[in-house]
Scaffold this motif. Structure first.
Motif: not given
Length: 194
Positions: A21-46
């Motif tokens: 799910s963490g990897d899938h969320i990283m592929t969503l367009s809203n997450v891809k558009k925001s470096i903050w959202a991508a960093a938050l999702v990626d780091n929280t998943t870690h």
């Protein structure tokens, strides 16, 4: 025994779901558009992957000490990415994500060396079992981070170089297997404090 196996299987399933799910969320367009959202999702998943991995190792229950060590593993797994800011010499996320080479905490071979040294030190100090536990917690937290990153960038093994990016099946299999292997070491070589 059966309850422990059910708990481990449940945590392994939760770990698998978290990775996917963490990897899938990283592929969503809203997450891809925001470096903050991508960093938050990626780091929280870690962090969640690290804490779930440690929960498997220690067979977590309601013991507050075990829960604290899971939280510690969560934070250590996330803290690995602090080296992006250190290497960028900036607190700006864009600078931290625009590095030309990998930052130091993402090197796997030095991690293995530190863990081995902690383990050897604990043997010489004999009754210092916290060093063994710390070394296993460290390898679980940081290695889970490295393996997850390796699905995109490969493992960095200085001075030997880098691997190619890990196929998804190898990343997932490794992520699910490492806590089980560390659990065997933990149960057989670390005296569990009561």
């Amino acid at each position: 025994m059966i309850q422990s196996l059910i708990k481990t299987a449940s945590l392994e399933l939760l770990l698998l779901i978290t990775c996917l799910s963490g990897d899938h969320i990283m592929t969503l367009s809203n997450v891809k558009k925001s470096i903050w959202a991508a960093a938050l999702v990626d780091n929280t998943t870690h962090g969640v992957v690290g804490s779930l991995s440690w929960a498997i190792v220690i067979d977590v229950d309601r013991d507050p000490r075990k829960i604290v060590t899971c939280l510690m593993c969560f934070l250590v797994s996330m803290a690995v990415d602090a080296d992006h800011f250190i290497a960028a010499k900036s607190l700006k996320l864009k600078a931290a994500l625009s590095l030309k080479k990998r930052p130091p905490f993402h090197a796997t071979s030095p991690l293995l060396l530190v863990v081995i040294l902690l383990w050897i030190l604990s043997i010489f100090l004999k009754k210092i079992i916290c060093l063994k536990t710390l070394s296993l917690c460290l390898i679980t937290a940081v290695f889970s981070h490295h393996i997850r990153d390796a699905s995109r960038h490969g493992l960095w093994l200085p001075p030997f170089g880098e691997t190619t990016p890990l196929p998804i099946w190898l990343y997932i299999t490794s992520t699910l297997t490492i806590p089980l292997l560390v659990k065997i070491i933990y149960q057989n070589f670390v005296i569990i404090l009561v």
